[in-house]
Design a protein around this motif. Sequence first.
Motif, PDB file in Angstrom:
ATOM      1  N   MET A   1      18.953 117.418  22.582  1.00 25.62           N
ATOM      2  CA  MET A   1      19.348 116.038  22.912  1.00 25.62           C
ATOM      3  C   MET A   1      19.015 115.115  21.727  1.00 25.62           C
ATOM      4  O   MET A   1      17.916 115.152  21.187  1.00 25.62           O
ATOM      5  CB  MET A   1      18.582 115.561  24.161  1.00 25.62           C
ATOM      6  N   GLN A   2      20.006 114.273  21.315  1.00 25.15           N
ATOM      7  CA  GLN A   2      19.820 113.413  20.146  1.00 25.15           C
ATOM      8  C   GLN A   2      19.018 112.164  20.507  1.00 25.15           C
ATOM      9  O   GLN A   2      19.203 111.582  21.576  1.00 25.15           O
ATOM     10  CB  GLN A   2      21.192 113.013  19.582  1.00 25.15           C
ATOM     11  N   ASP A   3      18.132 111.753  19.570  1.00 26.40           N
ATOM     12  CA  ASP A   3      17.318 110.552  19.785  1.00 26.40           C
ATOM     13  C   ASP A   3      18.199 109.305  19.778  1.00 26.40           C
ATOM     14  O   ASP A   3      19.123 109.181  18.967  1.00 26.40           O
ATOM     15  CB  ASP A   3      16.259 110.438  18.684  1.00 26.40           C
ATOM     16  N   LYS A   4      17.891 108.368  20.685  1.00 25.47           N
ATOM     17  CA  LYS A   4      18.644 107.107  20.780  1.00 25.47           C
ATOM     18  C   LYS A   4      17.698 105.920  20.833  1.00 25.47           C
ATOM     19  O   LYS A   4      16.563 106.032  21.291  1.00 25.47           O
ATOM     20  CB  LYS A   4      19.513 107.109  22.053  1.00 25.47           C
ATOM     21  N   CYS A   5      18.198 104.749  20.409  1.00 18.94           N
ATOM     22  CA  CYS A   5      17.428 103.501  20.509  1.00 18.94           C
ATOM     23  C   CYS A   5      17.305 103.119  21.978  1.00 18.94           C
ATOM     24  O   CYS A   5      18.301 103.060  22.706  1.00 18.94           O
ATOM     25  CB  CYS A   5      18.121 102.386  19.722  1.00 18.94           C
ATOM     26  N   THR A   6      16.092 102.871  22.432  1.00 19.63           N
ATOM     27  CA  THR A   6      15.838 102.533  23.835  1.00 19.63           C
ATOM     28  C   THR A   6      16.475 101.199  24.212  1.00 19.63           C
ATOM     29  O   THR A   6      16.811 100.968  25.369  1.00 19.63           O
ATOM     30  CB  THR A   6      14.313 102.467  24.080  1.00 19.63           C
ATOM     31  N   PHE A   7      16.695 100.297  23.234  1.00 25.38           N
ATOM     32  CA  PHE A   7      17.194  98.949  23.515  1.00 25.38           C
ATOM     33  C   PHE A   7      18.715  98.893  23.529  1.00 25.38           C
ATOM     34  O   PHE A   7      19.312  98.387  24.479  1.00 25.38           O
ATOM     35  CB  PHE A   7      16.652  97.959  22.467  1.00 25.38           C
ATOM     36  N   CYS A   8      19.376  99.424  22.488  1.00 26.71           N
ATOM     37  CA  CYS A   8      20.838  99.297  22.402  1.00 26.71           C
ATOM     38  C   CYS A   8      21.574 100.599  22.701  1.00 26.71           C
ATOM     39  O   CYS A   8      22.796 100.607  22.852  1.00 26.71           O
ATOM     40  CB  CYS A   8      21.251  98.761  21.030  1.00 26.71           C
ATOM     41  N   GLY A   9      20.851 101.716  22.744  1.00 25.69           N
ATOM     42  CA  GLY A   9      21.455 102.987  23.121  1.00 25.69           C
ATOM     43  C   GLY A   9      22.169 103.716  22.003  1.00 25.69           C
ATOM     44  O   GLY A   9      22.761 104.779  22.229  1.00 25.69           O
ATOM     45  N   ARG A  10      22.150 103.185  20.777  1.00 27.43           N
ATOM     46  CA  ARG A  10      22.825 103.870  19.676  1.00 27.43           C
ATOM     47  C   ARG A  10      22.000 105.065  19.210  1.00 27.43           C
ATOM     48  O   ARG A  10      20.773 105.034  19.214  1.00 27.43           O
ATOM     49  CB  ARG A  10      23.062 102.904  18.514  1.00 27.43           C
ATOM     50  N   SER A  11      22.696 106.112  18.752  1.00 22.69           N
ATOM     51  CA  SER A  11      22.010 107.335  18.307  1.00 22.69           C
ATOM     52  C   SER A  11      21.522 107.193  16.871  1.00 22.69           C
ATOM     53  O   SER A  11      21.867 106.235  16.174  1.00 22.69           O
ATOM     54  CB  SER A  11      22.969 108.530  18.422  1.00 22.69           C
ATOM     55  N   ARG A  12      20.765 108.182  16.426  1.00 21.41           N
ATOM     56  CA  ARG A  12      20.191 108.166  15.074  1.00 21.41           C
ATOM     57  C   ARG A  12      21.294 108.105  14.005  1.00 21.41           C
ATOM     58  O   ARG A  12      21.118 107.496  12.948  1.00 21.41           O
ATOM     59  CB  ARG A  12      19.321 109.412  14.874  1.00 21.41           C
ATOM     60  N   ASP A  13      22.453 108.725  14.281  1.00 23.35           N
ATOM     61  CA  ASP A  13      23.548 108.737  13.306  1.00 23.35           C
ATOM     62  C   ASP A  13      24.213 107.370  13.156  1.00 23.35           C
ATOM     63  O   ASP A  13      24.865 107.101  12.149  1.00 23.35           O
ATOM     64  CB  ASP A  13      24.622 109.760  13.737  1.00 23.35           C
ATOM     65  N   GLU A  14      24.075 106.527  14.157  1.00 20.05           N
ATOM     66  CA  GLU A  14      24.784 105.236  14.157  1.00 20.05           C
ATOM     67  C   GLU A  14      23.950 104.085  13.584  1.00 20.05           C
ATOM     68  O   GLU A  14      24.446 102.964  13.468  1.00 20.05           O
ATOM     69  CB  GLU A  14      25.201 104.883  15.597  1.00 20.05           C
ATOM     70  N   VAL A  15      22.711 104.335  13.268  1.00 15.25           N
ATOM     71  CA  VAL A  15      21.830 103.274  12.735  1.00 15.25           C
ATOM     72  C   VAL A  15      21.254 103.702  11.397  1.00 15.25           C
ATOM     73  O   VAL A  15      21.294 104.891  11.031  1.00 15.25           O
ATOM     74  CB  VAL A  15      20.681 102.944  13.726  1.00 15.25           C
ATOM     75  N   ASN A  16      20.714 102.716  10.654  1.00 15.64           N
ATOM     76  CA  ASN A  16      20.097 103.023   9.358  1.00 15.64           C
ATOM     77  C   ASN A  16      18.722 103.659   9.534  1.00 15.64           C
ATOM     78  O   ASN A  16      18.342 104.562   8.786  1.00 15.64           O
ATOM     79  CB  ASN A  16      19.947 101.737   8.530  1.00 15.64           C
ATOM     80  N   LEU A  17      17.973 103.159  10.529  1.00 20.74           N
ATOM     81  CA  LEU A  17      16.593 103.623  10.713  1.00 20.74           C
ATOM     82  C   LEU A  17      16.262 103.627  12.198  1.00 20.74           C
ATOM     83  O   LEU A  17      16.594 102.683  12.918  1.00 20.74           O
ATOM     84  CB  LEU A  17      15.634 102.689   9.952  1.00 20.74           C
ATOM     85  N   LEU A  18      15.610 104.684  12.664  1.00 19.43           N
ATOM     86  CA  LEU A  18      15.180 104.764  14.056  1.00 19.43           C
ATOM     87  C   LEU A  18      13.663 104.986  14.064  1.00 19.43           C
ATOM     88  O   LEU A  18      13.169 105.985  13.551  1.00 19.43           O
ATOM     89  CB  LEU A  18      15.892 105.919  14.768  1.00 19.43           C
ATOM     90  N   ILE A  19      12.941 104.008  14.622  1.00 16.98           N
ATOM     91  CA  ILE A  19      11.479 104.069  14.613  1.00 16.98           C
ATOM     92  C   ILE A  19      10.991 104.642  15.943  1.00 16.98           C
ATOM     93  O   ILE A  19      11.387 104.169  17.015  1.00 16.98           O
ATOM     94  CB  ILE A  19      10.880 102.659  14.398  1.00 16.98           C
ATOM     95  N   ALA A  20      10.126 105.654  15.853  1.00 12.95           N
ATOM     96  CA  ALA A  20       9.649 106.327  17.065  1.00 12.95           C
ATOM     97  C   ALA A  20       8.411 105.644  17.612  1.00 12.95           C
ATOM     98  O   ALA A  20       7.534 105.204  16.862  1.00 12.95           O
ATOM     99  CB  ALA A  20       9.334 107.790  16.745  1.00 12.95           C
ATOM    100  N   GLY A  21       8.332 105.517  18.956  1.00 13.02           N
ATOM    101  CA  GLY A  21       7.151 105.003  19.627  1.00 13.02           C
ATOM    102  C   GLY A  21       6.596 106.059  20.559  1.00 13.02           C
ATOM    103  O   GLY A  21       6.993 107.225  20.505  1.00 13.02           O
ATOM    104  N   ASN A  22       5.675 105.699  21.464  1.00  6.27           N
ATOM    105  CA  ASN A  22       5.086 106.659  22.403  1.00  6.27           C
ATOM    106  C   ASN A  22       6.126 107.227  23.378  1.00  6.27           C
ATOM    107  O   ASN A  22       6.205 108.441  23.590  1.00  6.27           O
ATOM    108  CB  ASN A  22       3.953 106.008  23.204  1.00  6.27           C
ATOM    109  N   ASP A  23       6.932 106.316  23.972  1.00  8.29           N
ATOM    110  CA  ASP A  23       7.872 106.766  25.001  1.00  8.29           C
ATOM    111  C   ASP A  23       9.327 106.438  24.664  1.00  8.29           C
ATOM    112  O   ASP A  23      10.190 106.475  25.543  1.00  8.29           O
ATOM    113  CB  ASP A  23       7.532 106.108  26.350  1.00  8.29           C
ATOM    114  N   GLY A  24       9.596 106.034  23.446  1.00  9.18           N
ATOM    115  CA  GLY A  24      10.972 105.669  23.119  1.00  9.18           C
ATOM    116  C   GLY A  24      11.155 105.405  21.645  1.00  9.18           C
ATOM    117  O   GLY A  24      10.278 105.680  20.822  1.00  9.18           O
ATOM    118  N   PHE A  25      12.349 104.849  21.340  1.00 11.86           N
ATOM    119  CA  PHE A  25      12.700 104.551  19.960  1.00 11.86           C
ATOM    120  C   PHE A  25      13.250 103.128  19.867  1.00 11.86           C
ATOM    121  O   PHE A  25      13.745 102.568  20.843  1.00 11.86           O
ATOM    122  CB  PHE A  25      13.766 105.542  19.459  1.00 11.86           C
TER     123      PHE A  25
END
Length: 404
Positions: A1-25
């Motif tokens: 399963m691909q990582d997604k931004c918890t706020f906007c729902g975009r995947s890692r491929d659709e953004v410049n940077l995805l920052i990881a947190g404890n329970d989300g991105f």
Amino acid sequence: MQDKCTFCGRSRDEVNLLIAGNDGFICDDCATQAYDIVQEEMRSHTHLDMEGIEVKKPMEIKAFLDEYVIGQDEAKKHLAVAVYNHYKRLMQKGGKDDVEIEKSNIIMVGRTGTGKTLLARTIAKMLHVPFTIVDATVLTEAGYVGEDIESILTRLLQAADYDVEAAEKGIVFIDELDKIARKGDNPSITRDVSGEGVQQGLLKLLEGSVVNVPPQGGRKHPDQKMIPVNTKNILFICGGAFDGIEKKIAARMNSMVVGFNASQAIEKIDRENFLQYIAPQDLKSFGLIPEIIGRLPVLTYLEPLDRQALRNILTEPKNAIIRQYVKLFELDGITLKFEEEVYEYIVDKAVEFHLGARGLRSICEAIMTDMMFEIPSQERKEVTVTKAYAEEKLSRVQAQKLRA
């Protein structure tokens, strides 16, 4: 399963940077928007609150100024009292008698290099209210090349981080006020766009009125959103060299001396320092309009710097010129020393050039430039500036200017 931004729902491929947190991105776009929201909220909750601010008494304010500015006791007293009274006005709750304390705007007159701007910069360090320094030379009448009068308040708003309530309790230092004196003796019947026209525009700011200010500065245009700022509680401090006003003072004093005691009165006049006798009518004859003078009720002057004052300026204040050079060399691990005779030589040259404290800096730069260029590359731990070295460097600079 691909990582997604918890706020906007975009995947890692659709953004410049995805920052990881404890329970989300969170992606970089959402992080930037979150930062802007936090800043906006902080601004709305940081109004200037005078409660709990410990205001220094006038003597304490003057003592603080003494650490940075040599001499000028008269100007420091006026400045300290004005700033202290400004704070008292802001803290006034309104009692039974409903006495309204009006602000006392100041005008300081003094030759170039005597410390007008330095006084303003120094007092800005200890203030709890927004403070800005504005140069009057760039101001022109509305509609002409240059800056509008309202740009003064734009600078104050920027200093207050666009908190209008805080800006309305601020202090403005208008430097080079003498540069907007009207050009002729008679009131202008044509446009005097950088002289009398600017003075007329300043009136509404000084007296206390609601002024519409463009938030980003620059020219006004009809579709622009304006910020209304009430200048009633803004303290204005003005400064200027008023070069040549001594002649106006001398002419006035000689014309006033009439009768049997005329010769005695003339003998008492200190001809080396006419500025101490300055009066509002001298500013009027110099080219300030009477309305402006009336709105700057506190008139003070700065003493011309004598040899002893110039000598003290070199080494005594916290920001003394010599201390600055010593610190610069210290950062390279080099101990810098000066012979006592060097100080006297620098002061002699400053007196000769009639440039005040500003002349000290330019003379020191001429002497020290070669040393600052060469010494850091050498394996030396200590260096001493001698009078012979100073004379050689300064004479070479003067010779180069003569050839140019």
